[in-house]
Design an enzyme around this catalytic site. Structure first.
Site, short mmCIF file in Angstrom:
data_model
loop_
_atom_site.label_atom_id
_atom_site.label_comp_id
_atom_site.label_asym_id
_atom_site.label_seq_id
_atom_site.Cartn_x
_atom_site.Cartn_y
_atom_site.Cartn_z
N GLU A 181 0.84 -1.20 0.00
CA GLU A 181 0.00 0.00 0.00
C GLU A 181 0.88 1.26 0.00
O GLU A 181 0.50 2.30 -0.50
CB GLU A 181 -0.95 0.01 1.21
CG GLU A 181 -2.13 0.96 1.02
CD GLU A 181 -3.20 0.84 2.10
OE1 GLU A 181 -2.94 1.23 3.24
OE2 GLU A 181 -4.32 0.38 1.79
N HIS A 201 5.92 -26.75 3.25
CA HIS A 201 5.01 -27.80 2.79
C HIS A 201 3.95 -27.25 1.85
O HIS A 201 2.92 -27.86 1.64
CB HIS A 201 4.36 -28.47 4.00
CG HIS A 201 5.38 -29.04 4.94
ND1 HIS A 201 6.00 -30.25 4.69
CD2 HIS A 201 5.93 -28.54 6.08
CE1 HIS A 201 6.88 -30.49 5.67
NE2 HIS A 201 6.85 -29.46 6.52
N LYS A 260 -13.89 1.79 -3.72
CA LYS A 260 -14.93 2.05 -2.70
C LYS A 260 -16.12 2.73 -3.36
O LYS A 260 -17.28 2.43 -3.06
CB LYS A 260 -14.37 2.94 -1.59
CG LYS A 260 -13.26 2.31 -0.79
CD LYS A 260 -12.73 3.27 0.27
CE LYS A 260 -11.48 2.71 0.94
NZ LYS A 260 -10.82 3.65 1.83
O1 F6P Z 1 -8.78 1.45 2.27
C1 F6P Z 1 -7.47 1.44 2.72
C2 F6P Z 1 -7.38 2.06 4.09
O2 F6P Z 1 -7.59 3.42 4.01
C3 F6P Z 1 -6.05 1.76 4.77
O3 F6P Z 1 -5.05 2.62 4.39
C4 F6P Z 1 -6.43 1.84 6.20
O4 F6P Z 1 -5.49 1.24 7.04
C5 F6P Z 1 -7.76 1.13 6.17
O5 F6P Z 1 -8.35 1.51 4.95
C6 F6P Z 1 -8.69 1.45 7.31
O6 F6P Z 1 -8.98 2.80 7.35
P1 F6P Z 1 -9.67 3.44 8.63
O7 F6P Z 1 -8.76 3.27 9.78
O8 F6P Z 1 -9.88 4.88 8.28
O9 F6P Z 1 -10.98 2.72 8.86
#
Ligand code: F6P
Length: 567
Positions: free
Chosen positions: A377, A408, A527
């Site tokens: 990421e 394994h 998203k």
């Molecule tokens: O979608 C990726 C992300 O933004 C990550 O970088 C982050 O760790 C995760 O989602 C959770 O985000 P949040 O802590 O804002 O719920």
């Protein structure tokens, strides 16, 4: 050929820069490394091991860690050229920018100050007129207070019973770090807090909650909603399901449930209030802490609940020691710098794009998943800091497993497949001191396997004769490079140091590759598309969808219709 294949097929050297600005591959050191890699092409690791003092030459022992790079396909010249590249890319000045709170996260115009979370009280650091260290410690003190209330049974559920179960609801950085730490350091939990059970729930489909909730007593269960943004749908969906369960079981008003059963660890207090978590139950951190760098903040609350606040501070201390090492140690013996540069050598000059993470320690079972997020990421980018598309390789594909289990499973590919893979072997020298002979010999067994595998991967084994014939299928080419990271012992301090070591390694590589490791725009679009498709699933409009998505949605609708008709 599609764009992705085009990218994969690119040769770093062949491509001309897209603008006037110099790209890394135009550095003198980069060009020198390319030539050097060509010269080393026919040299096998077993040739390099002809030198008797290779281990002394390429291993560094610092801060309870031994970093053995001797099984990498390098010579002294490789290292000095890599150090030259670090200098040309101004690594030292970037490290200072990171530690002093410059806006190294340019696309979001903010600092990335996870190192400040490890600073001791009194080590002031100012950012936009605020004393960051003071804020960090105020927040940790509030967390300590809540942790003590829960551990000492002062915190009560809706019926007045003490809390026995803590469920952390979070995903990505709000789940992986704390979950990994709890798994790794469980043995350090003091006896007086061992009555608390700490669980982690992350998957948006509810499958973890579905299994877990029926096993818990709602009156004695506390949820921590861990979310930096407090807008992640995965986490909010799980939090809503948990609250529904509590409301149904308790028949109490929602305010009582929110007050007694929910804590928020977040950088978005307004959103947490809007959801219903009262201010006194909120633990705050800041937008300058990246999600995947947040286990050191109040996101670490489950760790403190599981192994105690003192041990949580030891984790911070270990990371702080690694920070000081990274900032002050000459690059020749600087662990994160060496680890990062070796990765660059493998990716950009030996063209190895797969990286296996192999802890020979079941306590670190979640370490590979943690690193998948931390590395991919952070550095899975194809746009540089100036917003230009780049045409050289960046982060490799990472995956891993407890090494002895992976033997394994996928070691076949490492030993005899067609892919070049670089491996990190992570193991402790000491374990089970004072425990039974059986356990101590299991540690020896595990160590022997770790050393055997890295040796075989490096040196290979000649084909064995079968019925006078050479059996090719028994041949091990070797020449797969690996690093061994040996911890003296896995303790809260060395655990903190290990994680900080990799965080800084990722930063080193980002500097060489000229990318921003602190944003993650590549996760945003998905998203939004999911939000649109959720509406489509409920009420199909067939508008503008591709044939596959449309076909799949129609199939789901038919299945539901069939089920409804039968019902
Ligand atoms: O979608 C990726 C992300 O933004 C990550 O970088 C982050 O760790 C995760 O989602 C959770 O985000 P949040 O802590 O804002 O719920």
């Amino acid at each position: 050929m599609n764009n992705r294949n085009d990218k994969a097929g690119l040769s770093d050297a062949d491509v001309s820069p897209t603008s006037e600005k110099r790209m890394p591959f135009e550095c003198q050191a980069w060009l020198g490394l390319q030539k050097h890699a060509d010269e080393l092409k026919g040299v096998h690791l077993k040739d390099l091991f002809q030198s008797a003092n290779r281990f002394d030459e390429f291993s560094v022992s610092q801060q309870h860690f031994l970093l053995d790079l001797s099984k990498q396909r390098i010579t002294g010249e490789t290292l000095s050229k890599l150090l030259g590249l670090a200098e040309e890319q101004k690594l030292a000045s970037w490290i200072e920018k990171l530690f002093t709170g410059e806006k190294v996260n340019a696309s979001e115009q903010r600092a990335a100050l996870h190192t400040a979370l490890r600073q001791r009280a009194g080590e002031d650091l100012w950012l936009d007129g605020q004393n960051v260290t003071e804020g960090v410690h105020a927040s940790l003190n509030k967390m300590k207070l809540l942790v003590e209330q829960i551990q000492s049974a002062q915190w009560r559920g809706y019926e007045g019973s003490p809390i026995k179960n803590i469920v952390n609801i979070g995903v990505g950085g709000s789940n992986l770090g704390p979950s990994m730490a709890c798994g790794a350091l469980e043995q350090y939990a003091p006896a007086e807090i061992r009555h608390l059970n700490v669980y982690f729930v992350s998957s948006m489909d509810g499958s973890e909650l579905e299994k877990l909730l029926p096993t818990l007593n709602p009156a004695a269960t506390l949820f921590i909603i861990s979310s930096k943004t407090f807008s992640t749908v995965d986490t909010l969906a799980n939090a809503n399901t948990a609250r529904e369960w509590l409301l149904k079981a308790s028949k109490k008003p929602v305010e009582i449930i929110n007050q007694h059963h929910f804590i928020a660890a977040t950088a978005s207090p307004k959103a947490a209030i809007a959801w219903g978590v009262p201010e006194k139950n909120q633990l705050l951190f800041w937008d300058w802490v990246g999600g995947r760098y947040s286990l050191w903040s109040v996101i670490g609350m489950p760790i403190a609940l599981k192994i105690g606040m003192d041990n949580f501070h030891k984790i911070l201390k270990g990371a702080g020691i690694m920070d000081a090492h990274f900032r002050e140690e000459p690059f020749e013996t600087n662990l994160p710098v060496l680890l990062g540069l070796i990765g660059v050598w493998n990716v950009n000059f030996l063209r190895i794009h797969a990286h296996a993470i192999l802890p020979y320690d079941g306590r670190l079972a979640q370490f590979p998943s943690y690193l998948e997020q931390l590395e991919m990421e952070s550095n899975g980018k194809s746009i540089n800091r100036d917003g230009q598309r780049i045409n050289y390789q960046t982060c490799p594909v990472l995956w891993g497993e407890v090494g002895s289990n992976a033997q394994h499973a996928f070691y076949q590919l490492l030993h005899q497949g067609t892919q070049a893979v670089m491996c990190d072997f992570i193991v402790s020298a000491k374990r089970y001191c004072g425990e039974t002979d059986g356990l101590q010999s299991q540690h020896q067994l595990s160590l022997a396997n770790c050393l055997a595998q890295s040796r075989l991967l490096a040196l290979g084994a000649d084909a064995l004769k079968k019925n006078g014939q050479t059996a090719n299928y028994q041949h091990y080419d070797g020449n797969q490079p690996s690093t061994t990271i040996m911890l003296d012992e896995l303790t809260p301090e060395t655990f903190g140091g290990l994680i900080a070591l990799y965080e800084h390694k990722v930063f080193v590589q980002s500097v060489i590759w000229e990318i921003n490791p602190f944003d993650q725009w590549g996760v945003e679009q998905g998203k939004q598309v999911a939000t649109l498709l959720l509406a489509e699933l409920v009420q199909s409009s067939d508008d503008g969808l591709d044939a596959s998505t449309n076909g799949l949605i129609q199939y789901v609708r038919q299945q539901h219709k069939g089920g409804d008709d039968e019902g």
